[in-house]
Structures are given as C-alpha cells and as structure tokens.
Design a protein around this motif. Structure first.
Motif, PDB file in Angstrom:
ATOM      1  N   THR A  28      -8.804  13.082  38.959  1.00 36.25           N
ATOM      2  CA  THR A  28      -9.015  12.671  37.537  1.00 36.25           C
ATOM      3  C   THR A  28      -7.659  11.945  36.894  1.00 36.25           C
ATOM      4  O   THR A  28      -6.519  12.418  37.210  1.00 36.25           O
ATOM      5  CB  THR A  28      -9.178  13.826  36.919  1.00 36.25           C
ATOM      6  N   THR A  29      -7.764  10.843  36.390  1.00 34.50           N
ATOM      7  CA  THR A  29      -6.647  10.176  35.650  1.00 34.50           C
ATOM      8  C   THR A  29      -6.331  10.817  34.264  1.00 34.50           C
ATOM      9  O   THR A  29      -7.242  11.831  33.942  1.00 34.50           O
ATOM     10  CB  THR A  29      -7.037   8.603  35.235  1.00 34.50           C
ATOM     11  N   TYR A  30      -5.424  10.636  33.541  1.00 37.65           N
ATOM     12  CA  TYR A  30      -4.918  11.313  32.377  1.00 37.65           C
ATOM     13  C   TYR A  30      -5.668  10.357  31.153  1.00 37.65           C
ATOM     14  O   TYR A  30      -5.433   9.235  30.987  1.00 37.65           O
ATOM     15  CB  TYR A  30      -3.393  11.256  32.198  1.00 37.65           C
ATOM     16  N   ARG A  31      -6.760  11.085  30.510  1.00 35.43           N
ATOM     17  CA  ARG A  31      -7.636  10.653  29.700  1.00 35.43           C
ATOM     18  C   ARG A  31      -8.249  11.521  28.792  1.00 35.43           C
ATOM     19  O   ARG A  31      -8.274  12.700  29.220  1.00 35.43           O
ATOM     20  CB  ARG A  31      -8.413   9.488  30.393  1.00 35.43           C
ATOM     21  N   PRO A  32      -8.695  11.333  27.765  1.00 30.54           N
ATOM     22  CA  PRO A  32      -9.704  12.053  26.954  1.00 30.54           C
ATOM     23  C   PRO A  32     -10.931  12.660  27.896  1.00 30.54           C
ATOM     24  O   PRO A  32     -11.241  11.833  28.647  1.00 30.54           O
ATOM     25  CB  PRO A  32     -10.030  11.469  25.826  1.00 30.54           C
ATOM     26  N   ALA A  33     -11.150  13.855  27.549  1.00 27.75           N
ATOM     27  CA  ALA A  33     -12.188  14.376  28.314  1.00 27.75           C
ATOM     28  C   ALA A  33     -13.593  13.673  28.137  1.00 27.75           C
ATOM     29  O   ALA A  33     -13.891  13.275  27.294  1.00 27.75           O
ATOM     30  CB  ALA A  33     -12.324  16.068  28.063  1.00 27.75           C
ATOM     31  N   THR A  34     -14.312  13.671  29.342  1.00 29.46           N
ATOM     32  CA  THR A  34     -15.627  13.348  29.271  1.00 29.46           C
ATOM     33  C   THR A  34     -16.702  14.081  30.178  1.00 29.46           C
ATOM     34  O   THR A  34     -16.098  14.980  30.637  1.00 29.46           O
ATOM     35  CB  THR A  34     -15.842  11.840  30.009  1.00 29.46           C
ATOM     36  N   GLY A  35     -17.896  14.110  29.774  1.00 29.83           N
ATOM     37  CA  GLY A  35     -18.854  15.181  30.754  1.00 29.83           C
ATOM     38  C   GLY A  35     -18.798  16.599  29.870  1.00 29.83           C
ATOM     39  O   GLY A  35     -18.041  16.865  28.901  1.00 29.83           O
ATOM     40  N   THR A  36     -19.560  17.264  30.449  1.00 30.67           N
ATOM     41  CA  THR A  36     -19.847  18.806  30.264  1.00 30.67           C
ATOM     42  C   THR A  36     -19.935  19.489  31.078  1.00 30.67           C
ATOM     43  O   THR A  36     -20.396  19.316  32.303  1.00 30.67           O
ATOM     44  CB  THR A  36     -21.123  18.928  29.067  1.00 30.67           C
ATOM     45  N   GLY A  37     -19.440  21.063  30.950  1.00 28.58           N
ATOM     46  CA  GLY A  37     -19.778  21.826  32.093  1.00 28.58           C
ATOM     47  C   GLY A  37     -18.883  21.475  33.450  1.00 28.58           C
ATOM     48  O   GLY A  37     -17.758  21.192  33.085  1.00 28.58           O
ATOM     49  N   PHE A  38     -19.429  21.817  34.409  1.00 29.32           N
ATOM     50  CA  PHE A  38     -18.823  21.500  35.576  1.00 29.32           C
ATOM     51  C   PHE A  38     -18.213  20.028  35.996  1.00 29.32           C
ATOM     52  O   PHE A  38     -17.610  19.789  36.406  1.00 29.32           O
ATOM     53  CB  PHE A  38     -19.580  21.882  36.916  1.00 29.32           C
ATOM     54  N   ARG A  93      -1.347  30.697  28.462  1.00 32.04           N
ATOM     55  CA  ARG A  93      -1.695  29.924  29.256  1.00 32.04           C
ATOM     56  C   ARG A  93      -2.737  30.714  30.265  1.00 32.04           C
ATOM     57  O   ARG A  93      -2.427  31.553  30.881  1.00 32.04           O
ATOM     58  CB  ARG A  93      -0.397  29.479  29.870  1.00 32.04           C
ATOM     59  N   ASP A  94      -3.598  29.679  30.967  1.00 27.77           N
ATOM     60  CA  ASP A  94      -4.700  30.060  31.842  1.00 27.77           C
ATOM     61  C   ASP A  94      -5.016  29.170  32.587  1.00 27.77           C
ATOM     62  O   ASP A  94      -4.970  27.913  32.326  1.00 27.77           O
ATOM     63  CB  ASP A  94      -5.702  30.774  30.956  1.00 27.77           C
ATOM     64  N   ILE A  95      -5.197  29.286  33.824  1.00 25.90           N
ATOM     65  CA  ILE A  95      -5.844  28.189  34.644  1.00 25.90           C
ATOM     66  C   ILE A  95      -7.159  29.027  35.390  1.00 25.90           C
ATOM     67  O   ILE A  95      -7.372  30.198  35.680  1.00 25.90           O
ATOM     68  CB  ILE A  95      -4.849  28.174  36.008  1.00 25.90           C
ATOM     69  N   ASP A  96      -8.182  28.065  35.296  1.00 29.37           N
ATOM     70  CA  ASP A  96      -9.511  28.557  35.691  1.00 29.37           C
ATOM     71  C   ASP A  96     -10.108  27.601  36.823  1.00 29.37           C
ATOM     72  O   ASP A  96      -9.983  26.428  36.794  1.00 29.37           O
ATOM     73  CB  ASP A  96     -10.632  28.367  34.454  1.00 29.37           C
ATOM     74  N   LYS A  97     -10.389  28.359  37.847  1.00 27.09           N
ATOM     75  CA  LYS A  97     -10.847  27.953  39.182  1.00 27.09           C
ATOM     76  C   LYS A  97     -12.374  28.115  38.993  1.00 27.09           C
ATOM     77  O   LYS A  97     -12.971  29.103  39.007  1.00 27.09           O
ATOM     78  CB  LYS A  97     -10.206  28.460  40.320  1.00 27.09           C
ATOM     79  N   LYS A  98     -13.146  26.636  39.134  1.00 29.21           N
ATOM     80  CA  LYS A  98     -14.678  26.804  39.254  1.00 29.21           C
ATOM     81  C   LYS A  98     -15.168  26.431  40.588  1.00 29.21           C
ATOM     82  O   LYS A  98     -14.595  25.421  41.195  1.00 29.21           O
ATOM     83  CB  LYS A  98     -15.093  26.076  38.036  1.00 29.21           C
ATOM     84  N   GLU A  99     -16.115  26.959  40.952  1.00 27.12           N
ATOM     85  CA  GLU A  99     -16.722  26.760  42.469  1.00 27.12           C
ATOM     86  C   GLU A  99     -18.249  26.413  42.391  1.00 27.12           C
ATOM     87  O   GLU A  99     -18.944  26.985  41.323  1.00 27.12           O
ATOM     88  CB  GLU A  99     -16.467  27.857  43.297  1.00 27.12           C
ATOM     89  N   ARG A 100     -18.674  25.626  43.054  1.00 27.50           N
ATOM     90  CA  ARG A 100     -20.085  25.299  43.202  1.00 27.50           C
ATOM     91  C   ARG A 100     -20.235  24.974  44.808  1.00 27.50           C
ATOM     92  O   ARG A 100     -19.620  24.360  45.368  1.00 27.50           O
ATOM     93  CB  ARG A 100     -20.439  23.810  42.359  1.00 27.50           C
TER      94      ARG A 100
END
Length: 193
Positions: A28-38, A93-100
């Motif tokens: 992912t490049t440094y840019r404003p967020a796009t998309g939702t959820g995962f 500060r927190d880091i969240d790891k999401k898995e699918r």
C-alpha cells in the motif's frame, strides 16, 4: 486443428494475464484511506481536541507490519507540522492483525440436517471430483487435498497523539520531534504514482 490451436492460445493468454495481474500487487502506498472493512487501505485521522488526533494506517495483504507502523508515524508527524506544532506524544498506540482464509476453487457454507438436528455442513468443488459435501459427523474436512486453503493477513496501526510546541519533552520515549520523523522516514515513504 485450428480450434485446438485457438483454444490453447486463449488458455495461454488467460494464464499470462492472470500472472501479470498477480504481479501487480504491491505494498500500500502512502495515501488517504480507501475501501471499507478488510479492503481498507491507507491513512486516516480524526481530530478529538485542538491538539489531539487519532491517526491510523491500514496496509494491504503484502504490506509489512514495519511499513504500516512507519507510515503511521509519518502521518502523525505530518499532521503535527500541518497544525503548527513541533512534536507529538503517542498517548495510545496499537497494531491490529486481521486474517482472512480463502479456499479455492470453491467452498460454500450452509446448514444441513445431521444426526438428530441441524448442524454445520459445507459444500465445495473438488478437482476431479465435482461438488462434494462435508459435515462434522462424517470426518475430516480436509481429506480432499484438491481444495487450496490460503490465509492472508494484513496490519492496521492506530495511535492517539497529543501535539505540542517547542522542543519535545526530554526523557519521554513516547515523544517524537515531528520534523525529525519526517526527515528520517520521508525518503522511504512510497507515494502513489
């Protein structure tokens, strides 16, 4: 003979385009967020008070945890400078790891009638076998090794920052000089083309 050649050529073209698309996936490049959820990627921020923000950066499935945390710090420094401050302190500060987990070629879920009641049952398409089903009363769901199971993970870092003016507080390991962060991290930040 001509039909066989065309079919082989078409299959080769499909395979080549699939490999080309798979090769296009990058961090992912440094840019404003796009998309939702995962599917959410990029940075976002929300102002809480005049000098307090919640900042986050979400990477895609090929963005490393290190890159996600680096871009979070860069965004925090950028917001600090844009608002006329000199340093920021990470209050939280927190880091969240999401898995699918994905299965291919096909795997569907549902509920069916088992021994004396309703229970989970899955239907899937096995290579060379066609549609098959599994339920917990009939054994191991992974006996058919023709089903590919892939787990992908992605990271999202979030921080609550408090901004201040003047030199950063000495001895506070959570305090960052915003301009120093931008100077040090900036050269490694990948911007969209």
């Amino acid at each position: 003979m001509a039909f066989s050649f065309r079919r082989t050529s078409a299959l080769g073209l499909i395979a080549a385009s699939t490999l080309a698309l798979a090769g296009c996936i990058s961090e992912t490049t440094y840019r404003p967020a796009t998309g939702t959820g995962f599917a959410r990627e990029g940075f976002s921020d929300r102002q809480i008070e005049a000098n307090r923000f919640v900042v986050s950066f979400a990477g895609n499935t090929v963005t490393s945890r290190d890159t996600v945390e680096k871009y979070l710090l860069f965004r925090a420094a950028e917001i600090t400078v844009q608002n006329g401050y000199d340093y920021f302190v990470t209050a939280d500060r927190d880091i969240d790891k999401k898995e699918r987990t994905y299965t291919t070629p096909s795997f569907g879920g549902g509920y069916g009638f088992g021994y004396g009641g309703w229970g989970p049952r899955w239907r899937y398409y096995g290579r060379g076998y066609g549609w098959r089903s599994w339920d917990p009363f009939w054994g191991d769901p992974f006996f058919d090794r023709t089903v590919d199971i892939n787990t992908v993970e992605k990271y999202e870092a979030t921080a609550e920052i408090v901004m201040g003016k003047g030199p950063k507080p000495a001895g506070n390991v959570r305090a960052f000089d915003a301009r120093a962060v931008m100077s040090n991290i900036g050269p490694s930040v990948v911007l969209p083309k």
